[in-house]
Design an enzyme around this catalytic site. Structure first.
Site, PDB file in Angstrom:
ATOM      1  N   SER A  54      58.805  58.692  37.952  1.00 23.90           N
ATOM      2  CA  SER A  54      58.990  57.323  38.432  1.00 23.90           C
ATOM      3  C   SER A  54      57.654  56.562  38.386  1.00 23.90           C
ATOM      4  CB  SER A  54      59.594  57.356  39.838  1.00 23.90           C
ATOM      5  OG  SER A  54      60.103  56.107  40.208  1.00 23.90           O
ATOM      6  N   ASP A 140      70.542  57.464  35.492  1.00 31.02           N
ATOM      7  CA  ASP A 140      69.512  56.954  36.399  1.00 31.02           C
ATOM      8  C   ASP A 140      69.829  55.507  36.766  1.00 31.02           C
ATOM      9  OD1 ASP A 140      67.125  56.033  37.647  1.00 31.02           O
ATOM     10  OD2 ASP A 140      65.951  57.507  36.541  1.00 31.02           O
ATOM     11  N   HIS A 174      68.261  59.567  39.782  1.00 29.84           N
ATOM     12  CA  HIS A 174      66.830  59.276  39.702  1.00 29.84           C
ATOM     13  C   HIS A 174      66.063  60.319  40.505  1.00 29.84           C
ATOM     14  CE1 HIS A 174      63.236  56.849  39.205  1.00 29.84           C
ATOM     15  NE2 HIS A 174      62.984  56.982  40.495  1.00 29.84           N
TER      16      HIS A 174
END
Length: 340
Positions: A54, A140, A174
């Site tokens: 991320s 995601d 995610h």
């Protein structure tokens, strides 16, 4: 508040029971001992790699581009193209996270070349030696998976296609997929570490270094906390402490490799304690393959960075993606300290 109330009631009871005795001062609480400084080991300078998830993925890409001479491999997990936000937090949220199809990768490619010409980052020609691993899940819902295409286009301008590996088949939420640690693979929530029966840490390290010995056991005593005070503070921002995993052979002086693993937003100790450093899966591979793993920790800044993200959208200043960026230079100093 509850803790204070309990303490107050306890003290009142003590006074009532011992009213005939002289009052005694409560014992002072001893301060928590400061963590030791980061150590140094016998590291092969040509075998330094970096990965992130991320915001950590965007940061890993920034580090790999800005210090391209230093890294032989870079891995991005749920991240995106270099300088995607162009220093605009609103663009980071609206375009980079949600509509990366609107990103013209030629703009970022030109920016990297321009920064290199100004010596704000290393020459882009040095990128050609890097092995690149890009992970993006089609499920995601936080970082749009099309970011992988834009990142691939960026690297394709500097690196041969055979050195770029893209993994987009795993349908995970995610976060950072693992073999058997974390929460359900389809749940995108704290600690953002996902039990997917997929050894992403192993995939990343083997993409960087080639075929490795089978993963071993994580030995908790080999994971050491260190103080980040010498590299920065809450203004950098860095959390006060971080972790480094040092396999037995490396501790005894053997020539070892170095991998830097960067957490994502809501993954520093304020949110998940030491979980990224203990259950992401890197340590098991490190132990049997002579790899020191560095786990730097970003810090929260009220309003500007409440989720302890790494800076990929400019909250530390306009030079955030260059060698003079505060977090960038802090990470570089850590790497220099580790290498003996």
């Amino acid at each position: 508040m509850l803790k204070h109330l309990v303490l107050l009631l306890s003290f009142s009871t003590f006074v009532a029971v011992h009213a005939s005795q002289a009052p005694q001062a409560p014992k002072e609480q001893q301060p928590t001992p400061a963590s030791p400084p980061l150590g140094s080991w016998n590291i092969d300078k040509s075998a330094v790699s970096i990965s992130g998830v991320s915001s950590g993925a965007f940061m890993a890409v920034q580090m790999g581009v800005a210090y391209s001479r230093e890294f032989m491999a870079v891995a991005s997990v749920a991240g995106g193209i270099y300088w995607c936000s162009e220093g605009d937090p609103q663009k980071a949220k609206s375009v980079c996270m949600g509509k990366p199809q609107e990103v013209d990768s030629q703009v970022q490619i030109a920016k990297a070349r321009d920064l290199a010409s100004q010596q704000s980052i290393d020459p882009v020609g040095a990128l050609s030696r890097q092995n690149i691993y890009i992970f993006a899940s089609p499920k995601d819902s936080v970082i749009h998976p099309a970011n992988s295409e834009k990142l691939s286009e960026f690297y394709g301008a500097f690196i041969a296609p055979t050195k770029i590996k893209i993994e987009t088949s795993l349908e995970s939420a995610h976060g950072f997929p693992t073999l058997n640690s974390g929460i359900s693979c389809g749940m995108g929530f704290l600690p953002w570490i996902l039990k997917c029966n997929f050894d992403l840490a192993g995939e990343i390290l083997q993409s960087a270094y080639g075929t490795l010995q089978p993963r071993g056991d994580f030995i908790p005593q080999h994971l050491m906390k260190y103080s980040q005070a010498e590299f920065g503070d809450e203004k950098t921002p860095l959390f006060k402490d971080a972790w480094v995993y040092v396999p037995e052979t490396c501790a005894q002086g053997a020539r070892c490799r170095l991998h830097v693993a960067l957490h994502g937003c809501q993954m520093n100790p304020d949110f998940i304690q030491d979980k990224f450093a203990t259950i992401a899966g890197y340590n098991e591979w490190a132990e049997t393959n002579g790899i020191v793993v560095l786990y730097p920790q970003s810090a929260k800044i009220p309003k500007d960075n409440p989720y302890a993200c790494w800076d990929w959208f400019g909250f530390t200043g306009p030079d955030y993606m260059t060698k003079s960026g505060t977090q960038m230079s802090a990470l570089k100093k850590m790497i220099e300290k580790v290498i003996r």
